[in-house]
Design a protein around this motif. Structure first.
Motif, PDB file in Angstrom:
ATOM      1  N   PHE A 198       0.877  -1.176   0.000  1.00  0.00           N
ATOM      2  CA  PHE A 198       0.000   0.000   0.000  1.00  0.00           C
ATOM      3  C   PHE A 198       0.905   1.215   0.000  1.00  0.00           C
ATOM      4  O   PHE A 198       1.905   1.258   0.721  1.00  0.00           O
ATOM      5  N   ALA A 199       0.591   2.211  -0.815  1.00  0.00           N
ATOM      6  CA  ALA A 199       1.414   3.420  -0.854  1.00  0.00           C
ATOM      7  C   ALA A 199       0.564   4.637  -1.162  1.00  0.00           C
ATOM      8  O   ALA A 199      -0.367   4.574  -1.976  1.00  0.00           O
ATOM      9  N   THR A 200       0.879   5.729  -0.484  1.00  0.00           N
ATOM     10  CA  THR A 200       0.270   7.011  -0.805  1.00  0.00           C
ATOM     11  C   THR A 200       1.400   7.998  -1.059  1.00  0.00           C
ATOM     12  O   THR A 200       2.349   8.091  -0.280  1.00  0.00           O
ATOM     13  N   VAL A 201       1.302   8.712  -2.162  1.00  0.00           N
ATOM     14  CA  VAL A 201       2.403   9.563  -2.633  1.00  0.00           C
ATOM     15  C   VAL A 201       1.869  10.929  -3.031  1.00  0.00           C
ATOM     16  O   VAL A 201       0.815  11.025  -3.672  1.00  0.00           O
ATOM     17  N   ASN A 202       2.602  11.973  -2.656  1.00  0.00           N
ATOM     18  CA  ASN A 202       2.312  13.337  -3.107  1.00  0.00           C
ATOM     19  C   ASN A 202       3.435  13.819  -4.012  1.00  0.00           C
ATOM     20  O   ASN A 202       4.616  13.648  -3.684  1.00  0.00           O
ATOM     21  N   ILE A 203       3.063  14.408  -5.131  1.00  0.00           N
ATOM     22  CA  ILE A 203       4.038  14.982  -6.060  1.00  0.00           C
ATOM     23  C   ILE A 203       3.626  16.412  -6.365  1.00  0.00           C
ATOM     24  O   ILE A 203       2.466  16.665  -6.720  1.00  0.00           O
ATOM     25  N   LEU A 204       4.563  17.332  -6.235  1.00  0.00           N
ATOM     26  CA  LEU A 204       4.304  18.722  -6.612  1.00  0.00           C
ATOM     27  C   LEU A 204       5.032  19.018  -7.917  1.00  0.00           C
ATOM     28  O   LEU A 204       6.258  18.939  -7.987  1.00  0.00           O
TER      29      LEU A 204
END
Length: 315
Positions: A198-204
Motif C-alpha cells: 500500500f502506498a500514498t504519494v504526493n508529487i508537486l
C-alpha cells in the motif's frame, strides 16, 4: 499482405489474455508461446490451438516477427534484448525494465533497426483516457486511486511499480513529458510481501500542480479512479473500470453546476493495445506508447521509491 507471425513469452494471469487476443486478430498468425511452466504453456496452447510450445523463449527467435513479453519485470531486459538484437518487433509489459540503465540499453539496440517497440501502459487505450484530453485545460490538483485485493501475483515488485506506474504514465500524458517535478513524498506499508503493498504519494509539479496517488493491493474492493480539479472550478472524474468520464462544469464557482457525461463505447483496452501494436508493425508507424514513455514512468517510479518511507507491518 501476409499475417504477422507473433509469439507470446509468459502465459500467466495476463499473458493468457495476450494469447487469446492475438489468436483473434485477423492480421496475426500466433505461431508459438513460451512459459517456464511448460505444463501451463501446453494448457494454454491447447485452448487456442497454438502450434508450438516451449519453456525456453530462445526457441521462438527464429520463428516469429513480433513478440509480446509478459513475464516478471526482472526478466524483461534479457528477453527483450535477445529479440531486439534479432530484429523482432517487441511489446513489453510495464514496467518496461527493472532499471533505467536497462531501458537505455534497449533503446540503443532498437535505434536504427526500424522496429516497433511498445510498452504495455494499457490505460492509454482506455476509451475514457482517450477522451480525457478534450477536457483538461489548467489543472491544479489531481488524485489517482488504484486499489484492489491481494491476489498473490506480481510479487517481484511493490505497488509503485506494479499499479501506480499506470497513473504515472497518465500524468505525463495529461501534463506533458517535460513538466518539472519540485517535490516528492510518500509512505508505503509492507503487509504481505517484502515490498510496499500500500502506498500514498504526493508529487508537486511546476505550476503549483499537486498530485496525490494511492495504490493498494490490500483493499477488498477493486477501484480505478482519476479526479482532476481545474482552476476554473471544473472537476473531471474518470472511472477506468466503467470506462466513463464525467465533467462537472463550474463547481463551487457558480450557483449551479452543469454535469457533462459523454457516452463512450466500451472496449477491451488490452485488445485495443495489442491491435495497435500489430497495426504499427504493418503500417511502419511509431506506437502510441514508446519505450521512451515507458522509461519516463519508470524514472518517476524510481524517484518515488527513493523518497518512500516504508513501514513493515508484518513484524
Amino acid at each position: 499482405m501476409s499475417k504477422v507471425k507473433v509469439g507470446v513469452v509468459g502465459v500467466g494471469y495476463l499473458g493468457q489474455h495476450h494469447v487469446r487476443i492475438f489468436n483473434e486478430i485477423p492480421d496475426v498468425e500466433l505461431v508459438g508461446i513460451c512459459d517456464i511452466n511448460l505444463k501451463r504453456a501446453k494448457e494454454i496452447a491447447s485452448i487456442y490451438n497454438v502450434p508450438f510450445v516451449t519453456d525456453d523463449y530462445r526457441d521462438l527467435l527464429n520463428r516469429v516477427e513480433a513478440v509480446s513479453i509478459v513475464t516478471p519485470t526482472t526478466s524483461h531486459f534479457q528477453i527483450a534484448k535477445d529479440f531486439l538484437e534479432k530484429g523482432i518487433h517487441t511489446f513489453i509489459e510495464k514496467p518496461v525494465t527493472h532499471s533505467l540503465r536497462e531501458a537505455e540499453i534497449l533503446l540503443d539496440i532498437a535505434s536504427g533497426k526500424d522496429l516497433v517497440l511498445q510498452v504495455g501502459h494499457i490505460e492509454r487505450f482506455n476509451p475514457a483516457i482517450q477522451e480525457l484530453k478534450k477536457y483538461v485545460k489548467d489543472p491544479f490538483y489531481i488524485e489517482a486511486r488504484r486499489m484492489g485485493p491481494f491476489e498473490g501475483r506480481s510479487t517481484d515488485v511493490g505497488v509503485v511499480m506494479d499499479l501506480m506506474i499506470h497513473d504515472l504514465d497518465i500524468l505525463f500524458y495529461v501534463l506533458g513529458k517535460n513538466r518539472r517535478i519540485l517535490e516528492i513524498s510518500g509512505i508505503g506499508y509492507s503487509i504481505y510481501t517484502p515490498y510496499e503493498d500500500f502506498a500514498t504519494v504526493n508529487i508537486l509539479f511546476e505550476g503549483e500542480i499537486l498530485v496525490n496517488l494511492i495504490a493498494s493491493k490490500v483493499s477488498p474492493k477493486k477501484l480505478r479512479k482519476l479526479d482532476i480539479h481545474e482552476k476554473n472550478g471544473d472537476q473531471i472524474i474518470v472511472d477506468y473500470i466503467e470506462q466513463s468520464i464525467s465533467v462537472v462544469h463550474g463547481g463551487a464557482r457558480h450557483i449551479e453546476s452543469a454535469l457533462e457525461s459523454p457516452v463512450l463505447e466500451r472496449e477491451e483496452p488490452l485488445r485495443l493495445e495489442l491491435t495497435h501494436f500489430v497495426k504499427c508493425i504493418i503500417e511502419g508507424k511509431d506506437p502510441e506508447v514508446t519505450l521512451e514513455d515507458g522509461k519516463l514512468a519508470l524514472a518517476l517510479a524510481t524517484e518515488i521509491l527513493k523518497e518512500l518511507k516504508i513501514i513493515d507491518l508484518k513484524a
